[in-house]
Design a protein around this motif. Structure first.
Motif, short mmCIF file in Angstrom:
data_model
loop_
_atom_site.label_atom_id
_atom_site.label_comp_id
_atom_site.label_asym_id
_atom_site.label_seq_id
_atom_site.Cartn_x
_atom_site.Cartn_y
_atom_site.Cartn_z
N PRO A 304 9.10 -2.32 3.62
CA PRO A 304 9.74 -1.06 3.20
C PRO A 304 9.42 -0.65 1.77
O PRO A 304 9.41 0.55 1.45
CB PRO A 304 11.24 -1.37 3.35
N GLU A 305 9.14 -1.61 0.91
CA GLU A 305 8.85 -1.29 -0.50
C GLU A 305 7.54 -0.52 -0.65
O GLU A 305 7.25 0.02 -1.73
CB GLU A 305 8.80 -2.57 -1.33
N LEU A 306 6.74 -0.44 0.42
CA LEU A 306 5.46 0.27 0.36
C LEU A 306 5.54 1.65 1.01
O LEU A 306 4.50 2.26 1.28
CB LEU A 306 4.36 -0.56 1.05
N ALA A 307 6.74 2.13 1.25
CA ALA A 307 6.90 3.40 1.96
C ALA A 307 6.18 4.55 1.26
O ALA A 307 5.65 5.46 1.91
CB ALA A 307 8.38 3.72 2.12
N ARG A 308 6.12 4.53 -0.07
CA ARG A 308 5.50 5.64 -0.81
C ARG A 308 4.00 5.47 -1.00
O ARG A 308 3.34 6.34 -1.57
CB ARG A 308 6.18 5.79 -2.18
N LEU A 309 3.45 4.37 -0.50
CA LEU A 309 2.00 4.16 -0.57
C LEU A 309 1.33 4.97 0.52
O LEU A 309 1.66 4.85 1.69
CB LEU A 309 1.66 2.68 -0.41
N GLU A 310 0.38 5.81 0.11
CA GLU A 310 -0.35 6.65 1.07
C GLU A 310 -1.52 5.85 1.64
O GLU A 310 -2.40 5.40 0.90
CB GLU A 310 -0.85 7.91 0.37
N LEU A 311 -1.53 5.65 2.95
CA LEU A 311 -2.58 4.89 3.61
C LEU A 311 -3.44 5.85 4.42
O LEU A 311 -2.95 6.55 5.30
CB LEU A 311 -1.99 3.82 4.52
N VAL A 312 -4.72 5.91 4.10
CA VAL A 312 -5.64 6.82 4.81
C VAL A 312 -6.86 6.04 5.25
O VAL A 312 -7.11 4.91 4.81
CB VAL A 312 -6.06 8.00 3.91
N SER A 313 -7.62 6.64 6.14
CA SER A 313 -8.82 5.98 6.66
C SER A 313 -10.06 6.74 6.26
O SER A 313 -10.02 7.93 5.95
CB SER A 313 -8.73 5.85 8.18
#
Length: 330
Positions: A304-313
């Motif tokens: 949950p602590e990574l919720a604001r991390l934008e993950l793209v491909s």
């Protein structure tokens, strides 16, 4: 006796003996990443030690008395107008940068040495959706550094006076997106070569480097140590960065399926949590090859602590890389 004495006196100094293997810039043991491979006031012609300056105490911008420069028509303009001029001259661009060991070029009297290189991106002025679309992504390779490319203009203005220096410096480092392609060593080298004040003014960085998951052993430990050190570097040296994009260039997923584990993925994503807590990010993006995204997304969802991390491909893929090639080349 005399000829022998003068032969010894004027004999050319031997260059450091090169090891059997040449470290690639994408290696976690590349020159300049760790303190042991740096030398204060070192020789710019020594490939095996990065020449760095002694640690400098940051100076207060107003430490020296300065002229108001009111005799100059430029400085009689409003500050907002001067900033627009600086932006047109040297700001709001996407800039590929490297500090690297350059081999002799075809030019006469060319000598190998450590040196800066930069080029304004031919594709975009800022962040792009996918690195594979960046036609300048090959710019970081040394062969292309010999080709004339568009440069940032007007940096000589930084020498005009103290007011001009302070106003333009913020535009130069604070409005451009600095792009560091492929080589894992670049962010470390930049932080060691730039003055601390300049590094702290940078607000946007777009970084990519080669990564591999190995069978547990020294190679994997070296890479993970450097990977974690990178996050410490961002927190310490690049405190002004509010837009950060990291692209992981990985060998094909099919070649690495045996090394996928949930535990390894959590270890890989863990340092992003502390980075998220440290500042108010305008954009913090992790970009992975498309065939790795689902795996990363699953692990990110369990943290949950990574919720604001934008993950793209990205559709980027380099099928020429194998794990054993990532650290050494002959």
């Amino acid at each position: 006796m005399a000829p022998h004495f003068f032969n010894k006196l004027f004999r050319k100094k031997k260059a450091p003996k090169e090891p059997r293997f040449t470290l690639k810039e994408c290696s976690p043991n590349a020159i300049g990443i760790w303190d042991s491979t740096c030398e204060i006031n070192g020789d710019i012609f020594n490939r095996w030690k990065l020449p760095i300056q002694p640690e400098q105490r940051p100076r207060s911008p107003g430490a020296r008395q300065k002229s108001s420069q009111q005799q100059s028509p430029l400085f009689r303009l409003p500050a907002e107008t001067r900033r627009l001029i600086y932006l047109q001259l040297m700001g709001d661009r996407r800039v590929h940068i490297r500090y690297f060991w350059r081999k002799p070029s075809p030019k006469p009297h060319s000598e190998p040495r450590w040196r800066w290189w930069h080029a304004v991106c031919e594709h975009s002025g800022g962040f792009i959706d996918d690195h594979v679309e960046d036609i300048c992504s090959i710019s970081g390779r040394e062969g292309y550094m010999h080709i004339p490319r568009h440069k940032i203009g007007g940096v000589e203005w930084l020498r005009c006076c103290q007011i001009g220096y302070e106003e333009a410096l913020e535009v130069l480092y604070g409005t451009n997106v600095f792009v560091m392609n492929e080589a894992m060593d670049t962010p470390f080298l930049i932080s060691r070569i730039l003055a601390p004040r300049c590094a702290s003014l940078i607000t946007s960085m777009d970084i990519s480097f080669v990564v591999g998951f190995w069978v547990p052993g020294q190679a994997e430990e070296d890479w993970m140590a450097t990977y974690y050190a990178f996050f410490g570097l961002v927190e310490k040296s690049f405190r002004g960065v509010l837009r950060l994009r990291v692209l992981l260039q990985m060998p094909p997923c099919e070649a690495q399926e045996l090394f996928y584990t949930h535990e390894k993925g959590k270890v890989f994503l863990k340092p992003w949590a502390s980075l998220l807590e440290g500042r108010k990010w305008a954009r913090l993006q992790l970009c992975v090859p498309y065939n790795w995204r689902d795996w990363f997304q699953e692990i990110k969802g369990s943290m949950p602590e990574l919720a604001r991390l934008e993950l793209v491909s990205t559709s980027w893929a380099d099928h020429s890389l194998a794990p054993a090639d990532l650290a050494w080349s002959t």
